[in-house]
Write a protein that holds these residues in place. Structure first.
Motif, short mmCIF file in Angstrom:
data_model
loop_
_atom_site.label_atom_id
_atom_site.label_comp_id
_atom_site.label_asym_id
_atom_site.label_seq_id
_atom_site.Cartn_x
_atom_site.Cartn_y
_atom_site.Cartn_z
N ASP A 212 0.79 -1.24 0.21
CA ASP A 212 -0.26 -0.09 0.00
C ASP A 212 0.72 1.42 -0.07
OD1 ASP A 212 -2.23 -1.61 0.06
OD2 ASP A 212 -2.69 -1.26 2.08
N ILE A 213 1.91 1.37 0.87
CA ILE A 213 2.85 2.59 0.77
C ILE A 213 3.61 2.62 -0.41
CG2 ILE A 213 4.84 1.49 1.99
CD1 ILE A 213 3.45 4.98 2.73
N LEU A 214 4.14 1.64 -1.22
CA LEU A 214 4.60 1.75 -2.30
C LEU A 214 3.50 2.40 -3.42
CD1 LEU A 214 6.63 -1.66 -2.18
CD2 LEU A 214 7.48 0.64 -2.37
N VAL A 215 2.45 1.73 -3.60
CA VAL A 215 1.44 2.16 -4.64
C VAL A 215 1.39 3.76 -4.17
CG1 VAL A 215 -0.81 1.84 -5.35
CG2 VAL A 215 0.74 -0.11 -5.05
N TRP A 216 0.89 3.90 -2.86
CA TRP A 216 0.40 5.27 -2.39
C TRP A 216 1.49 6.62 -2.83
CZ3 TRP A 216 2.63 8.97 0.65
CH2 TRP A 216 1.85 10.17 1.05
N VAL A 217 2.71 5.96 -2.84
CA VAL A 217 3.94 7.01 -3.07
C VAL A 217 3.88 7.31 -4.57
CG1 VAL A 217 6.24 7.09 -3.24
CG2 VAL A 217 5.25 6.63 -1.15
N THR A 218 3.52 6.13 -5.42
CA THR A 218 3.53 5.92 -6.85
C THR A 218 2.24 6.89 -7.27
OG1 THR A 218 4.64 4.00 -7.00
CG2 THR A 218 3.35 4.92 -8.90
N ASP A 219 1.35 6.93 -6.59
CA ASP A 219 -0.13 7.41 -7.01
C ASP A 219 0.30 9.11 -6.53
OD1 ASP A 219 -1.18 5.27 -7.96
OD2 ASP A 219 -2.39 4.76 -6.02
N ARG A 220 0.71 9.44 -5.40
CA ARG A 220 0.73 10.86 -4.98
C ARG A 220 1.78 11.56 -5.77
NH1 ARG A 220 -1.08 14.20 -0.90
NH2 ARG A 220 0.49 15.70 -0.21
N TYR A 221 3.16 10.79 -6.09
CA TYR A 221 4.36 11.57 -6.63
C TYR A 221 4.62 11.16 -7.85
CZ TYR A 221 4.43 12.79 -1.61
OH TYR A 221 4.06 13.48 -0.42
N GLY A 222 3.95 10.28 -8.49
CA GLY A 222 4.31 9.76 -9.59
C GLY A 222 5.20 8.86 -9.92
#
Length: 183
Positions: free
Chosen positions: A71-81
């Motif tokens: 979840d944190i790896l995907v969240w970082v990707t979604d939030r910051y590209g």
């Protein structure tokens, strides 16, 4: 600001311009999640920690929650590209025998932890995260900043009296994962 009051510094806008520079990758350390509940008795935060009664916990009292890593790896990707990500620390302290018996140290809970967290990384990749590397914490049992020598994170057992080092079964497991390039 409620928490820091007058101690909160003002930052010049130039500082933020300096921070907006490109970077090569982002490293993420992940061990556990924290569950909280509203608690009006706690000043400022108004929250206190709670334990999940149905979860497994490490020797340090951390909940084993692999989905949090994906979840944190995907969240970082979604939030910051989309950017290159590395899991720079991930591991757990579990009970290990104090000395090796017949040159073998079984640590099935650590193997299970790594299996589930590596699968969580694969899940994050399938969900779009650009994960380029994964680093287990730690290679050796060592002095931990908040536990001293009482907790063992390493995939290699260290006899602190003799300094003899013995690879645990988790080291063999990770070696096989690397060799086969599969879990």
């Amino acid at each position: 600001q409620e928490m820091f009051g007058e101690a909160w510094p003002s930052f010049p806008e130039k500082d933020f311009d300096d921070l907006r520079q490109p970077f090569d990758f982002l490293g993420i350390n992940y061990y556990t999640r924290g569950l909280t509940k509203f608690d009006p008795a706690v000043p400022i935060e108004r929250a206190s920690r709670v334990k999940n009664p149905r979860a497994a916990y490490t020797e340090t009292g951390w909940e084993v929650f692999p989905r949090g890593l994906s979840d944190i790896l995907v969240w970082v990707t979604d939030r910051y590209g989309k950017m290159p990500l590395y899991v720079t620390e991930n591991g757990a302290a579990f009970y290990d025998p104090p000395t090796a018996e017949n040159g073998r140290i079984d640590d099935p809970l650590r193997i299970d932890y790594y299996t589930k967290h590596l699968n969580a990384v694969l899940d994050a990749i399938e969900r779009g995260a650009d994960v380029r590397g994964y680093y287990a914490w730690s290679l050796l049992d060592n002095y931990e900043w908040n536990s001293g020598f009482s907790k063992r994170f390493g995939i290699v057992h260290v006899d602190y009296a003799t300094q003899e080092r013995t690879p645990k079964q988790s080291a063999r497991f990770l070696s096989n994962v690397i060799s086969a390039n599969t879990i």
